[in-house]
Structure formats: structure tokens, C-alpha cells
Scaffold this motif. Sequence first.
Motif, mmCIF file in Angstrom:
data_model
loop_
_atom_site.group_PDB
_atom_site.id
_atom_site.type_symbol
_atom_site.label_atom_id
_atom_site.label_comp_id
_atom_site.label_asym_id
_atom_site.label_seq_id
_atom_site.Cartn_x
_atom_site.Cartn_y
_atom_site.Cartn_z
ATOM 1 N N THR A 250 -6.286 45.604 -31.572
ATOM 2 C CA THR A 250 -6.936 44.804 -32.562
ATOM 3 C C THR A 250 -6.459 43.736 -33.060
ATOM 4 O OG1 THR A 250 -5.880 46.274 -34.360
ATOM 5 C CG2 THR A 250 -8.022 46.759 -33.393
ATOM 6 N N ALA A 251 -5.214 43.313 -32.773
ATOM 7 C CA ALA A 251 -4.370 42.070 -33.047
ATOM 8 C C ALA A 251 -5.080 40.870 -32.175
ATOM 9 C CB ALA A 251 -2.890 42.327 -32.954
ATOM 10 N N ALA A 252 -5.405 41.170 -31.213
ATOM 11 C CA ALA A 252 -6.067 40.210 -30.412
ATOM 12 C C ALA A 252 -7.520 39.338 -30.846
ATOM 13 C CB ALA A 252 -6.177 40.543 -28.880
ATOM 14 N N PHE A 289 -13.754 30.806 -22.105
ATOM 15 C CA PHE A 289 -12.696 31.828 -22.472
ATOM 16 C C PHE A 289 -11.556 30.891 -23.145
ATOM 17 C CE2 PHE A 289 -14.812 34.961 -20.293
ATOM 18 C CZ PHE A 289 -14.555 36.172 -20.681
ATOM 19 N N GLY A 290 -11.141 31.308 -24.344
ATOM 20 C CA GLY A 290 -9.725 30.524 -24.800
ATOM 21 C C GLY A 290 -8.813 31.494 -25.345
ATOM 22 N N LEU A 291 -7.748 31.585 -24.602
ATOM 23 C CA LEU A 291 -6.857 32.630 -24.769
ATOM 24 C C LEU A 291 -5.519 31.962 -25.306
ATOM 25 C CD1 LEU A 291 -6.949 34.540 -21.373
ATOM 26 C CD2 LEU A 291 -8.264 34.946 -23.661
ATOM 27 N N VAL A 292 -5.024 32.548 -26.387
ATOM 28 C CA VAL A 292 -3.681 32.180 -27.095
ATOM 29 C C VAL A 292 -2.670 33.258 -26.805
ATOM 30 C CG1 VAL A 292 -2.729 31.438 -29.165
ATOM 31 C CG2 VAL A 292 -5.122 31.112 -28.784
ATOM 32 N N ASN A 293 -1.426 32.715 -26.196
ATOM 33 C CA ASN A 293 -0.390 33.482 -25.950
ATOM 34 C C ASN A 293 0.322 34.157 -27.174
ATOM 35 O OD1 ASN A 293 1.123 34.790 -23.884
ATOM 36 N ND2 ASN A 293 2.811 33.275 -24.326
ATOM 37 N N GLN A 325 2.919 30.422 -19.616
ATOM 38 C CA GLN A 325 3.702 31.143 -20.972
ATOM 39 C C GLN A 325 3.776 29.873 -21.857
ATOM 40 O OE1 GLN A 325 4.181 34.509 -21.886
ATOM 41 N NE2 GLN A 325 2.584 34.459 -20.543
ATOM 42 N N LYS A 326 2.906 29.292 -22.817
ATOM 43 C CA LYS A 326 3.040 28.496 -23.775
ATOM 44 C C LYS A 326 2.261 28.924 -24.974
ATOM 45 C CE LYS A 326 -0.752 25.617 -22.089
ATOM 46 N NZ LYS A 326 -1.213 24.285 -21.650
ATOM 47 N N ASN A 327 2.277 28.292 -25.913
ATOM 48 C CA ASN A 327 1.757 28.462 -27.186
ATOM 49 C C ASN A 327 0.618 27.976 -27.509
ATOM 50 O OD1 ASN A 327 4.256 29.621 -28.300
ATOM 51 N ND2 ASN A 327 4.801 27.902 -29.769
ATOM 52 N N ASP A 328 0.101 26.971 -26.813
ATOM 53 C CA ASP A 328 -1.381 26.132 -27.102
ATOM 54 C C ASP A 328 -2.404 27.183 -26.375
ATOM 55 O OD1 ASP A 328 -0.007 24.006 -28.317
ATOM 56 O OD2 ASP A 328 -0.051 23.058 -26.493
ATOM 57 N N GLU A 329 -3.404 26.939 -27.006
ATOM 58 C CA GLU A 329 -4.651 27.869 -26.603
ATOM 59 C C GLU A 329 -5.073 27.292 -24.921
ATOM 60 O OE1 GLU A 329 -9.235 28.916 -27.851
ATOM 61 O OE2 GLU A 329 -8.283 27.440 -28.787
ATOM 62 N N GLN A 330 -5.462 28.077 -24.153
ATOM 63 C CA GLN A 330 -5.766 27.761 -22.679
ATOM 64 C C GLN A 330 -6.967 28.248 -22.565
ATOM 65 O OE1 GLN A 330 -2.401 29.273 -19.886
ATOM 66 N NE2 GLN A 330 -1.653 29.691 -21.740
ATOM 67 N N GLY A 354 2.922 42.721 -20.954
ATOM 68 C CA GLY A 354 1.944 41.200 -21.297
ATOM 69 C C GLY A 354 1.760 41.401 -22.652
ATOM 70 N N PHE A 355 1.026 40.349 -23.255
ATOM 71 C CA PHE A 355 0.576 40.385 -24.529
ATOM 72 C C PHE A 355 -0.269 38.981 -24.671
ATOM 73 C CE2 PHE A 355 5.187 38.938 -24.269
ATOM 74 C CZ PHE A 355 5.023 37.699 -23.953
ATOM 75 N N LEU A 356 -1.084 39.107 -25.731
ATOM 76 C CA LEU A 356 -2.115 37.960 -26.008
ATOM 77 C C LEU A 356 -2.146 38.007 -27.664
ATOM 78 C CD1 LEU A 356 -5.133 38.297 -23.708
ATOM 79 C CD2 LEU A 356 -3.528 36.378 -23.959
ATOM 80 N N ALA A 357 -2.299 36.696 -28.178
ATOM 81 C CA ALA A 357 -2.440 36.595 -29.668
ATOM 82 C C ALA A 357 -3.816 36.431 -30.005
ATOM 83 C CB ALA A 357 -1.553 35.337 -30.207
#
Length: 365
Positions: A250-252, A289-293, A325-330, A354-357
Motif C-alpha cells: 500500500t505504500a506504493a 506510467f510514472g514510477l518513483v524509486n 536507480q535514482k530518486n527522480d520519477e521515471q 526490489g522496491f518502489l516508492a
Amino acid sequence: MLHKKLLLAMLSGLLFLHLVSCSKKEDAGAPPPALSNVKGTPGYGEAIFTWDAIGRSPKDSALYLYTSISYTDTAGKVMEQKFSRYTDTAVIGSLTDKPYTFTIKTVGPQGAVSAMTTMSLTPKPPVYIAIAGTIKITASIGGARVAWENNSGKTVIVNAAYTDPATNKVVSKAFTSATQQGVGYLSGMPGGSPVTVVVTVTDISRRQSNPVSATITPQTEVKLSRTGWSIAGFSDQEAGGEGPVSGYATAAIDGNISTFWHTTWSTAETPYPHWIAVNMGQVATISRFGLVNRQNNHGGQTEIQLMASTDGQTWTDLGTYPFVQKNDEQFFSVPPQSWKYVKVVLTKGPNFFGFLAEINLYGAL
């Protein structure tokens, strides 16, 4: 007496020249076997030749060194390419779509040549020119759809670009493809305003087509609201090891980049792939899609696969992409289509986890 000596000297010289000439002819050796059943086929900017293989007996090998194919290029220069005696196929590339006359022969170790085969062929247009002639540029949600046909089976690079009106900087994206029906999406354009898109095609030899351009007016792309979103499923999650919020799936989708979904690590070292699925609660057209690490942590996935579904049971593959593997949204552009469910699959990485913010979606309702 003097005249007699001069005459003898001249006769001796002529005899010497004759002997030298005969010697040179003999130096060329016996003619090699000629190629049989020679066939030529026009390709995209190339000519393809085949022939029956010549035997590899000691006698054949002693007479036959290589196959020579010569022709005159567009600048009027005679070109020759040599091919091993062990091959029965040859491709002459870097040609245009004009008639060429090819001379094909075999050559022996000492320079003797076989009977020659002459053949005229007109190649098809070079692949980068042929594909450029099929380019179609149309408006999409927040961008442009670029489509092309590639009947050659050869790999090309289709480069699409536009000038961002807000920054006056050129934004471009390259699509490497060998598929017959190619499609690429150029995203990030402002909606409702005309934008000129310029497309070129480049082959593996870096030859480039003339630009193809079109002015389009993209539809406005919006960031989809998370209202009604829920987690539809996941492969695994870290329950408790990352605190009361992080670690859980749920944190994603909580809108907070400081929290994150993390795959299991405290109770098991579950290997790749890992996945997380979201139910949007309603059907929406998704274009990106916009994914934030996970912030300030670079040990996670390096590749992802995106999927979507209308019922949460049957999934459509939207593509596999590298993940940095970077902070910015991809951002990952996908063919605009209506979906209710999305899935992000983490396919590989340097560790087992693995992980996703955050998972963000863009498109139109």
C-alpha cells in the motif's frame, strides 16, 4: 659484320621478350573452376548472390582461391569485393535503387580467372529510405504516435524529435526496431497547442533518411487521481521489517515518496521476479506510467515490465524497460488504451530484492 651482330642482338632481344611473356602467362596458373547456377536477388540497398558450392578436394583448393564480384558505383568507380572460396553466398551492400551490372568470377592462387558471369540487378531502395516513406505521425495523449512499416527484417533506428515550446529545447527519443509494424510514442508535449514533430530513420551503417515532419495538436495529458485506487495483489511484501508503513504494498500508492513498497527480506530471500498490481476502481485511458524509486537507495531493480488489464485476470504486456536507480520519477510511455488494472513487474536487479516508492499513472479519464 657490324650489321650482322646488330641483327643477332635484336633477334636475341625479341626471343627474350617472348620467353618472358610466356613465363608471365604461365605464372597465372591454370584457370580455376567457374561458378555454376549463379543467382542474384535484389535486396534493400543490396544485391544478394548465391551459387553452387565448388568442391573442396585438394585439386579444387589448389586452383580456386576466392570469388570476385565487381561493379561500378554511383560515382563511376569500379568496386570489387572478394569472398572466401568456402562460401556460396555473397551480399553487396551500400547500393542505391538504380541498375547495376555485376561481374562474377573465381580467381586462382596465381591470378588466373575463370569464365565470367555477368548479371544486371536493380536493388530495392535502402532500408532507411524505404521505411522513411512509410512514416505516419499522429496526435496522441500528451504526445505523438509515430508508426512505420519495416518489411526488410533489418534493424533501424527511428528518431523522433520536437521543440518544447516552454524551454525551446529539442526533446527527442530513439526507437530501435526490426519489427514489421513499428510504433513509438513521444510524450511530454503540452496539450491543445500545435507541435511540429520531425522523424528520421537511420540504418546500422549510420546512413540517415531525409526528415519527415508533421504538425499535430496533442490531447491534454493529466495525472490520474488515486481516488478509488487499491492494491489488487502482489508477489510479496516486507511486513514489519521496514516499519509500520514502508515495506507494505500500500505504500506504493499513498502519495508519499518517503514511504515505499519493499519485497520480502526479513523472513525469506525471495528471488526475482516481484510484482505489484493496482485496481484503479474505474476504467481510464493510460498513456504513461510514472514510477518513483525508493529515495536514496540504489540497490533495487534495474529492469521492469509493465502490464495492464480490464478485469484483473487477463493481462496485456505493455513492454519491458530499463529502470535506473535514482530518486527522480521515471516515465514510461505506453500505447494509449483504456484499462482498469495495472501491474508493475520487477524483473531483475543486483540483489534479490526490489522496491518502489510511488506508482503514478497519466492519461485521460
